[in-house]
Design a protein around this motif. Structure first.
Motif, PDB file in Angstrom:
ATOM      1  N   GLY A  48      -6.477  -2.958  -7.251  1.00 52.91           N
ATOM      2  CA  GLY A  48      -6.004  -2.161  -6.114  1.00 52.91           C
ATOM      3  C   GLY A  48      -6.276  -0.679  -6.258  1.00 52.91           C
ATOM      4  N   PRO A  49      -7.541  -0.243  -6.159  1.00 54.80           N
ATOM      5  CA  PRO A  49      -7.857   1.188  -6.300  1.00 54.80           C
ATOM      6  C   PRO A  49      -7.305   2.048  -5.163  1.00 54.80           C
ATOM      7  CG  PRO A  49      -9.817  -0.058  -5.655  1.00 54.80           C
ATOM      8  CD  PRO A  49      -8.759  -1.058  -5.987  1.00 54.80           C
ATOM      9  N   GLY A  50      -7.036   1.445  -4.001  1.00 55.14           N
ATOM     10  CA  GLY A  50      -6.481   2.222  -2.881  1.00 55.14           C
ATOM     11  C   GLY A  50      -7.411   3.358  -2.491  1.00 55.14           C
TER      12      GLY A  50
ATOM     13  N   ASN B 190     -12.170  -8.360  -3.256  1.00 68.49           N
ATOM     14  CA  ASN B 190     -11.654  -9.709  -3.514  1.00 68.49           C
ATOM     15  C   ASN B 190     -10.145  -9.642  -3.731  1.00 68.49           C
ATOM     16  OD1 ASN B 190     -11.549 -12.495  -4.195  1.00 68.49           O
ATOM     17  ND2 ASN B 190     -13.583 -12.351  -5.111  1.00 68.49           N
ATOM     18  N   ASP B 191      -9.541 -10.814  -3.760  1.00 71.52           N
ATOM     19  CA  ASP B 191      -8.123 -10.939  -4.098  1.00 71.52           C
ATOM     20  C   ASP B 191      -8.027 -11.111  -5.617  1.00 71.52           C
ATOM     21  OD1 ASP B 191      -5.577 -11.868  -4.624  1.00 71.52           O
ATOM     22  OD2 ASP B 191      -5.479 -13.170  -2.862  1.00 71.52           O
ATOM     23  N   ALA B 192      -7.377 -10.171  -6.286  1.00 70.75           N
ATOM     24  CA  ALA B 192      -7.308 -10.213  -7.754  1.00 70.75           C
ATOM     25  C   ALA B 192      -6.620 -11.481  -8.258  1.00 70.75           C
ATOM     26  CB  ALA B 192      -6.574  -8.988  -8.274  1.00 70.75           C
TER      27      ALA B 192
ATOM     28  N   GLN C 174       0.817  -1.221   0.000  1.00 69.39           N
ATOM     29  CA  GLN C 174       0.000   0.000   0.000  1.00 69.39           C
ATOM     30  C   GLN C 174       0.850   1.270   0.000  1.00 69.39           C
ATOM     31  OE1 GLN C 174      -2.824  -0.749   3.166  1.00 69.39           O
ATOM     32  NE2 GLN C 174      -4.148  -1.908   1.786  1.00 69.39           N
ATOM     33  N   ASN C 175       1.446   1.554  -1.139  1.00 68.50           N
ATOM     34  CA  ASN C 175       2.155   2.819  -1.354  1.00 68.50           C
ATOM     35  C   ASN C 175       1.271   3.625  -2.295  1.00 68.50           C
ATOM     36  OD1 ASN C 175       4.492   0.473  -1.390  1.00 68.50           O
ATOM     37  ND2 ASN C 175       4.984   2.216  -0.092  1.00 68.50           N
ATOM     38  N   PHE C 176       0.564   4.594  -1.741  1.00 68.36           N
ATOM     39  CA  PHE C 176      -0.448   5.296  -2.523  1.00 68.36           C
ATOM     40  C   PHE C 176       0.168   6.421  -3.341  1.00 68.36           C
ATOM     41  CE2 PHE C 176      -2.586   3.513   1.218  1.00 68.36           C
ATOM     42  CZ  PHE C 176      -3.441   2.635   0.565  1.00 68.36           C
TER      43      PHE C 176
END
Ligand code: SAM
Length: 251
Positions: free
Chosen positions: A35-37, A78-80, A7-9
């Motif tokens: 991962g839209p974060g 979900n997990d992609a 999680q590095n946005f």
């Protein structure tokens, strides 16, 4: 922030704007984002695309984003890596700032799917391996697999200061254009990918020694026996795979 989820946005909106531009998103496009974060890229994609499918693994992020995204975004918790892409609405482009932990498996998963174009942000080391050609120290099983399925180009280097928390290394934006047909013919893709993996597992050994050890083959009339895999172009690995497959399937 969960470190194990990469999680590095992205905090520089201009990078996201350029990414959307590279992908040439139009109102006909259905775009997958992994991962839209916090949604920096998701909102820009939604402004230009027909539909955005955003898959996020982190429940807390999903709760934060819910009801805050435009109507043409379908947010999926979900997990992609586990989700069956065929169960999603059909998408034609992929744009994502990928969590670095899943770079390799998610790239191989993308390449199995029938998209037209992807713009992806990876850590620089990974991007270098993706585009490396034979003879280069970064040339790997990944480079061969990607070359077989897509044309690949580095678009720009993105400094680590564009992300928060700041990662240790810079990133790169990459464009992948999925090939309609592979650049060379292989008799059996499964065998070709398996052989490629086996050869790169012993990248410093000569091909003849690997074939002796793994396939119990002592033939002298095969090509490239005195080479190492890192010296062979993907086409040459394909050629070797076709000859070996014939020998092994006739034995
Ligand atoms: N797109 C956002 C941005 O540019 O700021 C976030 C990018 S961040 C590098 C990666 C995102 O992917 C995080 O939100 C993380 O929770 C999510 N993620 C990590 N592993 C995932 C997985 N297996 N499936 C779906 N999302 C995942």
């Amino acid at each position: 922030m969960k470190r194990n989820l990469g999680q590095n946005f992205l905090i520089d909106k201009n990078v996201a704007i350029r990414e959307v531009g590279y992908a040439n998103i139009t109102e006909d496009d259905v775009v997958l984002e992994v991962g839209p974060g916090k949604g920096i890229l998701t909102r820009l994609l939604a402004d230009n695309a027909k539909e955005v499918i955003a898959i996020e693994i982190d429940e807390k992020i999903v709760w934060n984003l819910m009801d805050k995204l435009p109507k043409n975004v379908t947010l999926i918790h979900n997990d992609a890596l586990k989700l069956d892409f065929d169960s999603l609405p059909k998408f034609n482009k992929i744009v994502s700032n990928l969590p670095f932990q899943i770079s390799s498996p998610i790239t191989f998963k993308f390449l199995e799917y029938n998209f037209s174009l992807a713009v992806l942000i990876y850590q620089k080391e990974f991007a270098d391996r993706l585009i490396a050609s034979f003879g280069n120290k970064d040339y790997s099983r990944l480079s061969v697999g990607v070359y077989y399925r897509a044309k690949c180009e580095i678009l720009e280097t993105i400094p680590k200061t564009c992300f928060r928390p700041q990662p240790k290394v810079d990133s790169c934006a990459i464009k992948l254009i999925k090939r309609k047909t592979p650049p060379f013919v292989v008799r059996n893709e499964h065998f070709f990918f398996d052989l490629t993996k086996n050869l790169f597992n012993y990248r410093r050994k000569k091909i003849k020694n690997i074939l002796k050890e793994l396939y119990k083959l002592q033939k002298k009339d095969l090509p490239y026996l005195d080479n190492r895999v890192e010296e062979l172009a993907p086409e040459q690995i394909g050629e070797l795979s076709n000859i070996l497959y014939k020998i092994i399937s006739y034995n």
